[in-house]
Design a protein around this motif. Structure first.
Motif, PDB file in Angstrom:
ATOM      1  N   VAL A   7       0.839  -1.205   0.000  1.00 17.54           N
ATOM      2  CA  VAL A   7       0.000   0.000   0.000  1.00 17.54           C
ATOM      3  C   VAL A   7       0.870   1.249   0.000  1.00 17.54           C
ATOM      4  O   VAL A   7       0.599   2.205  -0.742  1.00 17.54           O
ATOM      5  CB  VAL A   7      -0.969  -0.015   1.209  1.00 17.54           C
ATOM      6  CG1 VAL A   7      -1.675   1.314   1.351  1.00 17.54           C
ATOM      7  CG2 VAL A   7      -1.973  -1.142   1.066  1.00 17.54           C
ATOM      8  N   ILE A   8       1.938   1.243   0.791  1.00 17.97           N
ATOM      9  CA  ILE A   8       2.852   2.398   0.826  1.00 17.97           C
ATOM     10  C   ILE A   8       3.488   2.592  -0.547  1.00 17.97           C
ATOM     11  O   ILE A   8       3.595   3.730  -1.029  1.00 17.97           O
ATOM     12  CB  ILE A   8       3.917   2.211   1.918  1.00 17.97           C
ATOM     13  CG1 ILE A   8       3.271   2.323   3.302  1.00 17.97           C
ATOM     14  CG2 ILE A   8       5.036   3.225   1.768  1.00 17.97           C
ATOM     15  CD1 ILE A   8       4.180   1.919   4.450  1.00 17.97           C
ATOM     16  N   VAL A  11       1.013   4.292  -2.847  1.00 20.80           N
ATOM     17  CA  VAL A  11       0.862   5.713  -2.523  1.00 20.80           C
ATOM     18  C   VAL A  11       2.046   6.501  -3.073  1.00 20.80           C
ATOM     19  O   VAL A  11       1.879   7.552  -3.711  1.00 20.80           O
ATOM     20  CB  VAL A  11       0.709   5.917  -1.004  1.00 20.80           C
ATOM     21  CG1 VAL A  11       0.811   7.387  -0.632  1.00 20.80           C
ATOM     22  CG2 VAL A  11      -0.605   5.333  -0.518  1.00 20.80           C
ATOM     23  N   LEU A  15       2.054   9.446  -5.949  1.00 15.71           N
ATOM     24  CA  LEU A  15       2.650  10.759  -5.670  1.00 15.71           C
ATOM     25  C   LEU A  15       3.694  11.100  -6.725  1.00 15.71           C
ATOM     26  O   LEU A  15       3.776  12.255  -7.175  1.00 15.71           O
ATOM     27  CB  LEU A  15       3.278  10.782  -4.274  1.00 15.71           C
ATOM     28  CG  LEU A  15       2.300  10.840  -3.114  1.00 15.71           C
ATOM     29  CD1 LEU A  15       3.047  10.714  -1.777  1.00 15.71           C
ATOM     30  CD2 LEU A  15       1.487  12.119  -3.137  1.00 15.71           C
TER      31      LEU A  15
END
Length: 97
Positions: A7-8, A11, A15
């Motif tokens: 998940v990180i 993200v 970005l």
């Protein structure tokens, strides 16, 4: 166990896409190429995690940790963007007070 990391990484990937989309400034084209290479490597690793559940690492030089082409793309992209950032920061004139 690997889901929080996954998940990180998603993200961070989005970005990077946002920065790539919005970046307009000195060294724009080369900077965008660097970020594009990073995003390409990241999406390659994300696809491996989704499809296979793990990263495929197949380059083993013996004296270095094993890696894959996506990892190489990320490292090369980071190198390109760092060169642009350092080059552009050196161009700025010091502010006199």
């Amino acid at each position: 166990k690997p889901w929080p990391l996954f998940v990180i990484s998603l993200v961070v990937y989005f970005l990077l896409l946002l920065v790539l989309w919005l970046w307009v400034g000195p060294g724009c084209n080369i900077f965008q190429v660097g970020l594009g290479v990073i995003c390409g490597g990241a999406i390659g690793n994300i696809i491996d995690r989704i499809v296979l559940g793990e990263l495929v690492v197949f380059i083993d030089m013996g004296f270095w940790p094993v890696f894959n082409i996506a990892d190489m793309a990320i490292v090369i992209g980071v190198g390109i963007t760092l060169v642009i950032v350092v080059k552009e920061s050196w161009k700025k004139e010091p502010i006199e007070s």
